[in-house]
Design a protein around this motif. Structure first.
Motif, short mmCIF file in Angstrom:
data_model
loop_
_atom_site.label_atom_id
_atom_site.label_comp_id
_atom_site.label_asym_id
_atom_site.label_seq_id
_atom_site.Cartn_x
_atom_site.Cartn_y
_atom_site.Cartn_z
N ARG A 166 0.90 -1.40 -0.14
CA ARG A 166 0.26 -0.07 0.14
C ARG A 166 0.60 0.70 0.13
NH1 ARG A 166 -5.38 1.01 0.61
NH2 ARG A 166 -5.65 -1.08 1.98
N ILE A 167 0.91 2.44 -1.22
CA ILE A 167 1.51 3.22 -1.13
C ILE A 167 0.86 4.28 -1.91
CG2 ILE A 167 4.09 3.99 -2.78
CD1 ILE A 167 4.85 1.34 -3.47
N ASP A 168 1.23 5.50 -0.97
CA ASP A 168 -0.10 6.73 -1.23
C ASP A 168 -1.41 6.25 -0.78
OD1 ASP A 168 2.25 8.01 -1.68
OD2 ASP A 168 2.88 8.23 -3.10
N GLY A 169 -1.27 5.28 -0.36
CA GLY A 169 -3.16 5.53 0.10
C GLY A 169 -3.96 3.87 -1.03
N CYS A 195 6.31 7.96 -11.03
CA CYS A 195 4.63 7.44 -10.40
C CYS A 195 4.02 5.76 -10.17
CB CYS A 195 3.98 8.46 -10.35
SG CYS A 195 4.04 8.92 -11.73
N GLN A 196 5.11 5.08 -11.38
CA GLN A 196 4.85 4.04 -11.75
C GLN A 196 3.85 4.12 -12.52
OE1 GLN A 196 5.03 0.88 -8.14
NE2 GLN A 196 6.60 2.45 -7.21
N GLN A 197 3.82 5.22 -13.24
CA GLN A 197 2.82 5.09 -14.08
C GLN A 197 1.26 5.28 -13.16
OE1 GLN A 197 3.67 5.10 -17.40
NE2 GLN A 197 5.36 5.27 -17.36
N THR A 198 1.18 5.52 -12.41
CA THR A 198 -0.24 6.29 -11.38
C THR A 198 -0.63 7.22 -11.55
OG1 THR A 198 1.26 6.75 -9.76
CG2 THR A 198 0.99 5.06 -9.86
N GLY A 199 0.38 8.82 -12.07
CA GLY A 199 0.38 9.92 -12.05
C GLY A 199 -0.10 10.47 -10.61
N TYR A 200 0.50 10.19 -9.98
CA TYR A 200 0.17 10.68 -8.33
C TYR A 200 1.98 10.38 -7.52
CZ TYR A 200 -4.56 10.91 -8.94
OH TYR A 200 -5.94 10.59 -9.44
N GLN A 201 1.75 10.75 -6.56
CA GLN A 201 3.44 10.71 -5.90
C GLN A 201 3.57 11.66 -4.90
OE1 GLN A 201 7.28 12.00 -6.85
NE2 GLN A 201 7.47 10.47 -7.91
N SER A 202 3.43 10.47 -3.05
CA SER A 202 2.76 10.89 -2.15
C SER A 202 1.63 11.79 -1.98
CB SER A 202 4.05 12.43 -1.80
OG SER A 202 3.61 13.41 -2.67
N ARG A 203 1.41 12.22 -0.76
CA ARG A 203 -0.02 13.02 -0.51
C ARG A 203 0.23 13.86 0.80
NH1 ARG A 203 -3.04 7.66 2.31
NH2 ARG A 203 -1.36 7.44 3.56
N THR A 204 -0.81 14.62 1.09
CA THR A 204 -1.23 15.57 0.97
C THR A 204 -2.61 15.31 2.10
OG1 THR A 204 -1.22 18.13 1.07
CG2 THR A 204 -1.97 17.33 0.02
N HIS A 250 -2.57 21.05 -7.10
CA HIS A 250 -2.10 19.80 -6.01
C HIS A 250 -2.79 18.48 -5.94
CE1 HIS A 250 0.54 23.11 -4.10
NE2 HIS A 250 -0.72 23.56 -3.87
N THR A 251 -3.83 18.56 -6.13
CA THR A 251 -4.67 16.99 -6.76
C THR A 251 -5.66 17.18 -7.76
OG1 THR A 251 -5.69 15.32 -5.61
CG2 THR A 251 -6.33 17.21 -4.54
N THR A 252 -6.39 16.18 -7.94
CA THR A 252 -6.95 15.90 -9.13
C THR A 252 -8.66 15.94 -8.66
OG1 THR A 252 -6.91 13.66 -9.60
CG2 THR A 252 -5.43 14.71 -10.08
N VAL A 298 -5.63 13.26 0.88
CA VAL A 298 -5.76 12.76 -1.00
C VAL A 298 -4.18 12.70 -1.42
CG1 VAL A 298 -7.64 13.63 -0.56
CG2 VAL A 298 -5.65 14.68 -1.22
N ARG A 299 -3.82 11.81 -3.12
CA ARG A 299 -2.70 11.97 -3.45
C ARG A 299 -2.24 13.00 -4.17
NH1 ARG A 299 -3.77 6.72 -6.93
NH2 ARG A 299 -5.54 7.21 -7.22
N CYS A 300 -0.79 12.92 -4.17
CA CYS A 300 -0.83 14.25 -5.36
C CYS A 300 -0.45 14.08 -6.17
CB CYS A 300 0.51 15.16 -4.46
SG CYS A 300 0.41 16.00 -3.01
N ILE A 301 -0.27 15.17 -7.14
CA ILE A 301 -0.40 14.99 -8.47
C ILE A 301 1.29 14.68 -8.66
CG2 ILE A 301 -0.17 15.75 -10.67
CD1 ILE A 301 -2.79 17.49 -10.11
N CYS A 302 1.78 13.52 -9.93
CA CYS A 302 3.04 13.47 -9.98
C CYS A 302 4.20 14.55 -10.25
CB CYS A 302 3.14 12.66 -10.42
SG CYS A 302 5.70 11.88 -11.43
N PRO A 303 4.66 15.15 -10.35
CA PRO A 303 5.70 16.67 -11.00
C PRO A 303 6.50 16.52 -11.91
CG PRO A 303 6.57 15.90 -8.75
CD PRO A 303 5.38 15.41 -8.49
N GLY A 304 6.57 15.02 -11.59
CA GLY A 304 7.34 14.79 -13.50
C GLY A 304 6.34 14.21 -14.64
N CYS A 305 5.71 13.84 -14.60
CA CYS A 305 4.27 14.25 -15.38
C CYS A 305 3.04 14.84 -15.30
CB CYS A 305 3.57 12.12 -16.14
SG CYS A 305 3.07 11.71 -14.47
N ARG A 306 3.25 16.20 -14.72
CA ARG A 306 1.72 16.98 -14.47
C ARG A 306 1.30 17.98 -15.91
NH1 ARG A 306 1.74 22.31 -12.51
NH2 ARG A 306 -0.12 22.82 -11.03
#
Length: 563
Positions: free
Chosen positions: A216-219, A495-504, A553-555, A453-461
């Motif tokens: 379970r990563i970032d929820g 982000c392992q193709q999820t579009g999200y990285q870390s949480r806030t 920050h999120t979607t 909530v998961r944050c949008i990955c800054p590398g592919c935003r």
């Protein structure tokens, strides 16, 4: 430098008289609040020379010291320590003879390090202190790591070939299989990868003809790697052996604890087994002190909410509640509050289920309902310990709520959590439990509701326009405007193709006031209390979520899932 050992470094500096006592106390407090390493801070600010500190650490621990480690080691020396062992304990061999080996250690303070390595390598072990950054560079150079893809379980064939490797699995009892080399290596790799990926939980799930391993990563749960079904019994047996559980008992649930070393630090894993139709399911909760966000500034709170919370928790008495569903970060927020109020002049007691992170200077009690040590029983005992602050893991029943209120009435500050959907719901939930409204009005100071909530990955935003139906669900006009932009992550390797990285965090801060207390006395419904709080300036969870969406920050999809 020597992260996580501030107490030992402070004692060393104090004994050596290298800093004035008041300066050392101020630096220690600063590092406690900011999470920075004390050793790194005193070196960077010029209070202590880096080489002098290394020598003093080595002398303090009774170890050798190398100021200038070599830029590389020979391949022959490197092969004396298996790569997974070197990465797990964060050590690099320096020299060796027929009976002994000298190892550079990233973390020489690690308890039992020499003993563990002596057993694993079959040689006498001498640890050597050097600059941790240089030792880590040597470790990456000779043993790879995440950057080189070594030690990760990304490729299915790495798992599939395990049973056929030299010393592979054989027909044996569960305890014998649990100790075989392929099983030990597989379990160590799974745990190491999950911890490095900042997983909160690791799931081992046997099904008919299938064995799933997920983190379970970032929820959200993610598959670690395809795993052959025949590994289920030996892998689960291995985990039970590591936790000192009864390996022969598969009919009832069991709970335990594993101390696992990765990258030179020790990580606490709480294990829970559950008998199912297809075998035992095992879940490990990862409690990694090194990555725990224990400061309020790291949780995503607005300045207004953080200031209000800090003002309340510095009061001498009253009740402060943190609410939200399971996995919303309530315990993390309590630990963040604990770091702020933890001072030598205060007696702080906590009752937790379980104790997730050890905090210096705080008396922490793990509750155990099986032997009658419930939250209520712990609280009764706490009141005879002359406390200033009480932290209760959760208010689950009327008895616990009544004792908490009694503690607040007699001059104690009480912090706890409650499972409700929003802040106003906490008030009505306590009244429904049987708490008298007048007592609640006299003691409750504030309620903080939250979500993660998961944050949008800054590398592919990138900018997008969400579906009109989704915008309408949040009461938004689907007509595009220049003042409002939406974003999402298209997916990338980071982000392992999820579009999200870390949480806030999203937060709803309800500060009790006289008009609100009057509504509580009248047993007003939660909706009425919430409406009054909004009129008086409270930002709801949904409003906080939309602010996070518009800030990029999120979607909206993530907000719909969580809030």
């Amino acid at each position: 430098m020597f992260d996580g050992h501030d107490q030992a470094i402070a004692a060393l500096l104090r004994e050596a008289g290298l800093l004035p006592p008041e300066t050392l106390a101020a630096l220690s407090e600063e590092c406690r609040l900011t999470g920075r390493s004390l050793a790194r801070t005193v070196v960077e600010r010029g209070w202590v020379d880096g080489w002098d500190l290394l020598h003093r650490v080595a002398e303090h621990l009774g170890l050798g010291c190398v100021e200038e480690p070599p830029p590389a080691i020979s391949g022959e020396i490197a092969t004396l320590v298996p790569a997974d062992l070197a990465r797990r304990y964060a050590v690099v061999p320096l020299r060796a003879d027929a009976r002994s080996i000298e190892l550079l250690a990233v973390d020489p303070f690690h308890p039992g390090l020499a003993g563990d390595l002596m057993f694993a390598l079959g040689r006498d072990v001498r640890l050597v202190v050097s600059d941790p950054g240089r030792v880590m560079n040597l470790l990456r150079l000779h043993y790879g790591g995440d950057a080189a893809g070594e030690g990760r379980l990304a490729e299915p064939e790495r798992i599939a070939v395990l049973p056929g490797e030299g010393g592979g699995l054989t027909e044996a009892g569960p305890e014998q299989m649990a100790g075989q080399t392929p099983v030990v290596r597989f379990v160590n790799l799974v745990l190491s990868q999950a911890i490095r990926d900042r997983a909160s939980d690791i799931h081992f799930e046997p099904f008919e003809g299938e064995f799933k391993v997920r983190s379970r990563i970032d929820g959200t749960l993610r598959d670690v790697a395809p795993t052959p079904a025949h590994l289920a019994l030996p892998v689960i047996s291995r985990l039970k052996v590591m936790a000192s559980l009864n390996i022969a008992e598969r009919r009832v649930p069991q709970d335990g604890r594993i101390r696992f070393a990765v990258d030179g630090r020790s990580v606490d894993l709480r294990i829970s087994t559950l008998p199912t139709q297809s075998g035992e399911s095992v879940v490990l909760r990862v409690l990694d002190q090194a990555v725990a966000p224990l400061q309020l500034a790291e949780l995503g709170m607005s300045a207004e909410v953080a200031a209000g919370l800090q003002e309340i928790i510095r009061r001498p008495s009253g009740i402060v509640l943190v609410t939200g569903p399971t996995g919303s970060g309530k315990t993390t927020t309590l630990y963040g509050c604990l770091r702020i109020i933890n001072r030598p002049e205060l007696k702080i007691l906590t009752a937790e289920d379980p104790v997730e992170y050890e905090v210096e200077g705080v008396m922490q009690l793990p509750v155990n309902p099986a032997i009658g040590l419930t939250f209520a029983a712990a609280l009764r005992s706490f009141l005879r310990q002359d406390p200033d602050v009480l932290i209760i893991g959760e208010i689950r029943d009327l008895e616990t709520a009544q004792i908490a209120i009694q503690a607040a009435l007699t001059g104690h500050l009480v912090l706890s959590t409650l499972h409700t959907n929003d802040a106003a719901g906490a008030v009505t939930r306590l009244i429904d439990m049987g708490v008298e409204p007048y007592l609640l009005c006299a003691t409750l100071e504030a309620v903080l509701a939250q979500r993660l909530v998961r944050c949008i990955c800054p590398g592919c935003r990138e900018t997008i326009e969400p579906p009109a139906a989704l915008q309408a669900e949040f009461g938004l006009d689907p007509a595009p405007t220049d003042a409002r932009r939406f974003h999402h992550g298209r997916g990338c390797a980071a982000c392992q193709q999820t579009g999200y990285q870390s949480r806030t965090g999203l937060f709803e801060w309800l500060r009790m006031s006289e008009p609100l207390r009057e509504l509580v006395r009248q047993r007003a419904p939660a909706l009425v209390v919430k409406r009054m709080a909004v009129e008086r300036g409270m930002q709801t969870l949904r409003a906080a979520g939309l602010r996070a969406v518009f800030d990029g920050h999120t979607t909206l999809e993530e907000l719909a899932r969580c809030a």
